[in-house]
Design a protein around this motif. Structure first.
Motif, PDB file in Angstrom:
ATOM      1  N   ARG A  98     -32.437 -60.697  32.106  1.00 58.73           N
ATOM      2  CA  ARG A  98     -32.551 -59.756  33.383  1.00 58.73           C
ATOM      3  C   ARG A  98     -33.615 -59.791  34.095  1.00 58.73           C
ATOM      4  N   ASN A  99     -34.365 -59.130  32.783  1.00 57.55           N
ATOM      5  CA  ASN A  99     -35.185 -58.723  33.883  1.00 57.55           C
ATOM      6  C   ASN A  99     -36.843 -60.132  33.351  1.00 57.55           C
ATOM      7  N   THR A 102     -34.916 -61.970  37.124  1.00 62.34           N
ATOM      8  CA  THR A 102     -35.387 -61.626  38.464  1.00 62.34           C
ATOM      9  C   THR A 102     -36.630 -61.677  38.888  1.00 62.34           C
ATOM     10  N   LEU A 105     -36.409 -65.190  39.872  1.00 67.30           N
ATOM     11  CA  LEU A 105     -35.896 -65.214  41.519  1.00 67.30           C
ATOM     12  C   LEU A 105     -36.518 -65.113  42.084  1.00 67.30           C
ATOM     13  N   ASN A 106     -37.167 -63.621  41.751  1.00 62.95           N
ATOM     14  CA  ASN A 106     -39.016 -63.023  42.369  1.00 62.95           C
ATOM     15  C   ASN A 106     -39.823 -64.719  42.986  1.00 62.95           C
ATOM     16  N   ASN A 138     -26.864 -54.960  36.190  1.00 67.73           N
ATOM     17  CA  ASN A 138     -27.673 -55.737  37.576  1.00 67.73           C
ATOM     18  C   ASN A 138     -27.593 -57.113  37.481  1.00 67.73           C
ATOM     19  N   ASP A 140     -28.182 -60.897  38.185  1.00 69.66           N
ATOM     20  CA  ASP A 140     -27.186 -61.497  39.663  1.00 69.66           C
ATOM     21  C   ASP A 140     -26.187 -62.994  39.180  1.00 69.66           C
ATOM     22  N   GLU A 209     -42.081 -59.470  29.057  1.00 68.95           N
ATOM     23  CA  GLU A 209     -43.655 -60.423  29.903  1.00 68.95           C
ATOM     24  C   GLU A 209     -43.823 -61.443  28.922  1.00 68.95           C
TER      25      GLU A 209
ATOM     26  N   THR B  68     -31.191 -47.893  34.963  1.00 70.32           N
ATOM     27  CA  THR B  68     -29.464 -47.672  35.387  1.00 70.32           C
ATOM     28  C   THR B  68     -28.474 -47.562  34.688  1.00 70.32           C
ATOM     29  N   ASN B  98     -37.537 -49.976  32.867  1.00 70.32           N
ATOM     30  CA  ASN B  98     -38.335 -51.329  32.978  1.00 70.32           C
ATOM     31  C   ASN B  98     -37.787 -52.083  33.375  1.00 70.32           C
ATOM     32  N   GLU B  99     -36.766 -51.734  33.930  1.00 72.87           N
ATOM     33  CA  GLU B  99     -36.123 -52.417  35.260  1.00 72.87           C
ATOM     34  C   GLU B  99     -36.484 -53.671  36.281  1.00 72.87           C
ATOM     35  N   ARG B 100     -36.520 -54.588  36.635  1.00 74.06           N
ATOM     36  CA  ARG B 100     -37.847 -55.593  37.353  1.00 74.06           C
ATOM     37  C   ARG B 100     -36.992 -55.223  38.538  1.00 74.06           C
ATOM     38  N   VAL B 101     -37.454 -55.179  39.670  1.00 72.41           N
ATOM     39  CA  VAL B 101     -36.959 -54.329  40.573  1.00 72.41           C
ATOM     40  C   VAL B 101     -36.805 -56.133  41.235  1.00 72.41           C
ATOM     41  N   GLY B 102     -35.941 -55.806  42.165  1.00 76.26           N
ATOM     42  CA  GLY B 102     -34.874 -58.014  42.801  1.00 76.26           C
ATOM     43  C   GLY B 102     -34.001 -58.076  41.910  1.00 76.26           C
ATOM     44  N   GLY B 103     -33.582 -59.605  43.079  1.00 75.06           N
ATOM     45  CA  GLY B 103     -31.981 -59.818  42.782  1.00 75.06           C
ATOM     46  C   GLY B 103     -30.792 -58.568  43.550  1.00 75.06           C
ATOM     47  N   THR B 104     -30.269 -58.254  42.429  1.00 73.83           N
ATOM     48  CA  THR B 104     -29.280 -57.502  43.394  1.00 73.83           C
ATOM     49  C   THR B 104     -30.013 -55.673  43.209  1.00 73.83           C
ATOM     50  N   LEU B 105     -31.134 -55.433  42.569  1.00 75.77           N
ATOM     51  CA  LEU B 105     -31.598 -54.292  42.213  1.00 75.77           C
ATOM     52  C   LEU B 105     -33.090 -53.654  43.182  1.00 75.77           C
ATOM     53  N   PRO B 127     -41.748 -52.735  35.131  1.00 73.30           N
ATOM     54  CA  PRO B 127     -40.932 -53.982  35.427  1.00 73.30           C
ATOM     55  C   PRO B 127     -41.736 -55.196  33.712  1.00 73.30           C
ATOM     56  N   GLU B 128     -42.306 -55.244  33.453  1.00 77.13           N
ATOM     57  CA  GLU B 128     -43.426 -55.685  32.656  1.00 77.13           C
ATOM     58  C   GLU B 128     -42.719 -55.174  31.186  1.00 77.13           C
ATOM     59  N   SER B 129     -42.312 -54.675  31.354  1.00 81.81           N
ATOM     60  CA  SER B 129     -42.016 -53.315  29.569  1.00 81.81           C
ATOM     61  C   SER B 129     -43.280 -53.294  29.250  1.00 81.81           C
TER      62      SER B 129
END
Lengths: 221, 175
Positions: A98-99, A102, A105-106, A138, A140, A209, B68, B98-105, B127-129
């Motif tokens: 999922r990361n 995202t 998408l970003n 989460n 998409d 990453e 989350t 470590n959740e990447r912000v974007g999409g549905t979050l 986000p990059e863990s």
């Protein structure tokens, strides 16, 4: 050396290696990434690994109401194997994927990659359950690049996930739980647009990453 | 603990070679311990910005890795909140996803999760863990007690009771 610097240097070295060598993938024309540092050959492994073609498998994507022929996917794809009632390894695997989604998408390359997490628990992971699970994680689901795959039966899950992908899984009945769980292997695959495995990540916590950097190299390859 | 000993200790947790590689990448060369920067989020008890871990000027930093989507992480917040109320003046508390912000979050979703679980200390993004890799965390929730030099004195994957965390903090605050 900072990690990011290391990755950049590694990427640069990779590119330089390709530029100076007529064959990509350090001798294997089917792949872009070079052979991972390891003490065995892909053919010794139970799962499809670096340089090997994906099994010729078609699986239902229940949320998309269609089937996906994995060899016919015309862009790089990431696959992993999970069941949604899993509390430990699987959510970490799905979260890592999922990361990457995202990030895609970003950064505007969402249409250039496909995500195919495949359940080995078709008995419980029906379309509704997978939709709920995706929302909880989460993912998409509307982006169009993420398709949960579900073998049509328990037997088919064993045949495809267990035998063709070499991901062992076995039901367990933990004490104090009123439902079955699984003991299972962790495997995430990065596959190029021609259907060849570029990387098989065996970690229970694959690094998003690293996957993102590998994916970028494969996309640009 | 020097870096080699830290790596050995992590290897003892049963990490694979791949994870160890990530760990060695996560620790800057020549450094003796944890040193990771995270983006912090505007939320209850937390300001938007950047924060280096371990937190400077604090004898001990409690690092809580969460997500989350992670139900046990929600459960973990009750014990963390109780210990924070008692030790918040002597130790830094930082929860990081470590959740990447974007999409549905969105950051607002994280802020809302934080508020819903009565979080009242710094909450950050990885986000990059990098932090997960540096700690070798292979599951969530994941708690670590880190001293000012970055040495990880204790870490645990899975739910931790308040009494256990209190005990671990007492050991290092008295030392």
């Amino acid at each position: 050396m900072r990690r990011r610097t290391y990755l950049q240097v590694a990427a640069t070295l990779g590119a330089a290696g390709l530029a100076g060598c007529s064959a990509s993938g350090a001798g294997n024309p089917d792949v872009v990434l070079s052979e991972p540092d390891r003490e065995f050959d892909s053919s010794d492994l139970p799962y499809p690994a670096w340089g090997e073609r994906l099994p010729d498998v078609t699986l239902p994507a229940p949320l998309a109401d269609r089937e996906v022929a994995l060899r016919s996917v015309d862009r790089p794809q990431l696959l992993t194997f999970f069941y949604s009632h899993c509390n430990s390894v699987c959510p970490v695997l799905i979260s890592a994927l999922r990361n990457v989604q995202t990030h895609a998408l970003n950064e505007g390359y969402g249409d250039e990659v496909a995500f195919h997490p495949t359940t080995f628990d078709p008995e419980r992971d029906d379309a509704d359950r997978l939709r709920t699970y995706g929302e909880e994680m989460n993912v998409d689901l509307a982006a169009g690049n993420w398709r949960f795959l579900r073998p049509a039966s328990i037997g088919r899950a064993e045949e495809v996930v267990g035998e063709q992908f070499g991901v062992s899984f076995e039901r367990t009945h933990p004490e104090g739980m009123d439902m079955y769980m699984f003991a299972h292997a962790a495997l995430t695959l990065l596959v190029n647009a021609d259907g060849y495995v570029e990387r098989a990540y065996r970690e229970k916590q694959p690094d998003p990453e690293t996957m993102t950097a590998d994916l970028e190299t494969v996309r640009n390859g | 603990m020097n870096r080699r000993r830290l790596l050995t200790a992590l290897a003892g947790l049963g990490l694979t070679g791949g994870s160890l590689l990530a760990v060695s990448q996560g620790l800057p060369g020549g450094s003796d311990g944890l040193s990771v920067r995270v983006e912090t989020v505007d939320a209850a008890g937390s300001e938007a910005g950047q924060l280096s871990l371990p937190v400077r000027g604090q004898p001990v930093t409690v690092v809580d890795l969460f997500a989350t989507w992670c139900a046990p992480c929600s459960e973990q917040m009750e014990a963390l909140g109780a210990v924070h109320r008692e030790y918040g003046d002597r130790a830094a508390f930082v929860s990081v996803t470590n959740e990447r912000v974007g999409g549905t979050l969105t950051r607002a979703d994280i802020r809302e999760w934080w508020q819903r679980h009565d979080g009242n200390w710094t909450v950050g993004l990885d986000p990059e863990s990098d932090l997960m890799a540096a700690l070798g965390a292979d599951g969530l929730p994941y708690l670590a007690v880190v001293d000012r030099s970055g040495t990880v004195h204790w870490e645990h994957a899975g739910l931790v009771e308040a009494a256990t965390l209190r005990d671990r903090l007492d050991r290092h605050l008295e030392a």
